[in-house]
Design a protein around this motif. Structure first.
Motif, PDB file in Angstrom:
ATOM      1  N   LEU A   1       5.211  -0.139  -3.691  1.00 45.73           N
ATOM      2  CA  LEU A   1       4.100  -0.044  -3.743  1.00 45.73           C
ATOM      3  C   LEU A   1       2.384   0.056  -3.683  1.00 45.73           C
ATOM      4  N   ASP A   2       1.359   0.892  -4.444  1.00 47.62           N
ATOM      5  CA  ASP A   2       0.589   1.597  -4.109  1.00 47.62           C
ATOM      6  C   ASP A   2      -0.701   0.492  -2.866  1.00 47.62           C
ATOM      7  N   SER A   3      -1.554   1.037  -2.135  1.00 42.57           N
ATOM      8  CA  SER A   3      -2.256   0.335  -1.918  1.00 42.57           C
ATOM      9  C   SER A   3      -3.560  -0.208  -2.169  1.00 42.57           C
ATOM     10  N   GLY A  53      -0.714  -3.956  -5.818  1.00 37.58           N
ATOM     11  CA  GLY A  53      -0.179  -4.149  -4.626  1.00 37.58           C
ATOM     12  C   GLY A  53      -0.168  -4.619  -3.655  1.00 37.58           C
ATOM     13  N   LEU A 103       5.263  -1.028   0.741  1.00 42.76           N
ATOM     14  CA  LEU A 103       3.821  -0.435   0.739  1.00 42.76           C
ATOM     15  C   LEU A 103       3.003   0.814   1.173  1.00 42.76           C
TER      16      LEU A 103
END
Length: 335
Positions: free
Chosen positions: A5-7, A11, A167
């Protein structure tokens, strides 16, 4: 397959949702990447030990978005507040007495009367912890005994397929675990682990800080230090294949259906993860019921010494170890 997941807002929302549902999410802090789970859910905490292949249960650090949130779970002395004002958010973990109303699971605390708490630095991790809305227990996100990860790629190399998500918050700026300071006796602060906050920085506020005696049980709050650890009042007998009428029984597995007046099955399906999550609650329940019924001890039926069973048996061995005030091991007089 572990999700990366991106931030972004989406996400962060996905990561928080996984934590709330009892899943595992690795996330970056200023120190290293942690492997997070809701600290109030014992089965979620048990998944941490399983994913890391951790050989024994140790106290885990619970992470919070603010000092105020952390201090709702512990009894904070004035020195703790002074250190929090100076170093939080930051790479400092404080060990303090558990507050009576804390909901953090016994498994995360390793059955101790203290909790390890910290407020990590970073906007993204603060947002994650706020969205999750729970204390997040998080040791380093790597296999037990391996190098701590300072990047999401390191986490995936170790734990891909073993956790729900990572993450990705980029490289960790400190790259070294947090300093752990025991303040359970405020007049005698003890450095349990050096880390991102130096001893000199701490002593500028605390005064002299002692170091633990690694050859004794004098500092049991550091992982693995205490032999007789969370021992019930009743003696504990391990690997019991026959149960006496005046014993409580801690059972395991589908064939283990004791008819004792006090019994607790860790997992009727033989699931070691479920057994780990139910271990501390079972010991406490049998101890209380056994004392009420005037039983002479707790008999523990055999548990496989594989996977999480190694950690469960390690913990039970500590519960059955000789007490500090007695040279006789609990349960050693039982048949």
């Amino acid at each position: 397959m572990t999700r990366r997941l991106d931030s972004s807002a989406s996400g962060l929302a996905a990561a928080a949702s996984i934590l709330q549902a009892g899943g595992l999410v690795a996330f970056g802090t200023e120190t290293v990447y942690g492997l997070g789970a809701d600290a109030t859910q014992p089965e979620a905490v048990a998944r941490i030990f399983a994913a890391k292949n951790r050989p024994r249960f140790n106290p885990l650090i619970s992470h919070f978005p603010t000092a105020a949130a952390a201090f709702t779970h512990v009894v904070a002395c004035p020195l703790a507040h002074a250190l929090a004002d100076r170093f939080w958010p930051g790479p400092l973990t404080l060990v303090l007495p558990r507050a009576p109303g804390s909901t953090i699971s016994d498994l995360a605390a390793d059955g101790l009367a203290t909790l390890a708490v910290r407020v990590p630095r970073g906007d993204t991790v603060a947002q994650l912890l706020t969205l999750a809305g729970c204390p997040v227990a998080a040791p380093s996100a790597n296999r037990s005994g391996r190098i701590s990860p300072s990047d999401a790629t390191h986490v995936l190399a170790e734990l891909d397929g073993r956790i729900d998500a990572v993450l990705d918050t980029g490289p960790c700026p400190v790259g070294l675990e947090s300093t752990v300071l025991d303040l359970s006796i405020p007049s005698a602060p003890c450095l349990l682990r050096p880390g991102g906050v130096t001893l000199e920085e701490l002593e500028a506020i605390c005064g002299p800080i002692r170091l633990p005696d690694t050859q004794s049980d004098a500092a049991p709050l550091s992982p693995g230090r205490m032999l007789s650890h969370y021992a019930p009042h009743l003696p504990v007998r391990l690997n019991a294949t026959a149960i006496a009428p005046d014993e409580a029984v801690l059972a395991f597995g589908p064939q283990q259906t004791p008819t004792q007046s006090a019994s607790w099955n860790l997992s009727e399906s033989g699931n070691l993860q479920e057994a780990a999550a139910r271990l501390f609650a079972g010991l406490r329940a049998l101890d209380l019921e056994g004392q009420r019924l005037h039983l002479r001890g707790i008999a523990v039926q055999p548990i496989p010494n594989t996977g999480l069973g190694v950690a469960i048996n390690d913990r039970l061995n500590r519960a059955a170890a000789p007490r500090p005030d007695s040279a006789l091991a609990p349960g050693s007089t039982l048949p």
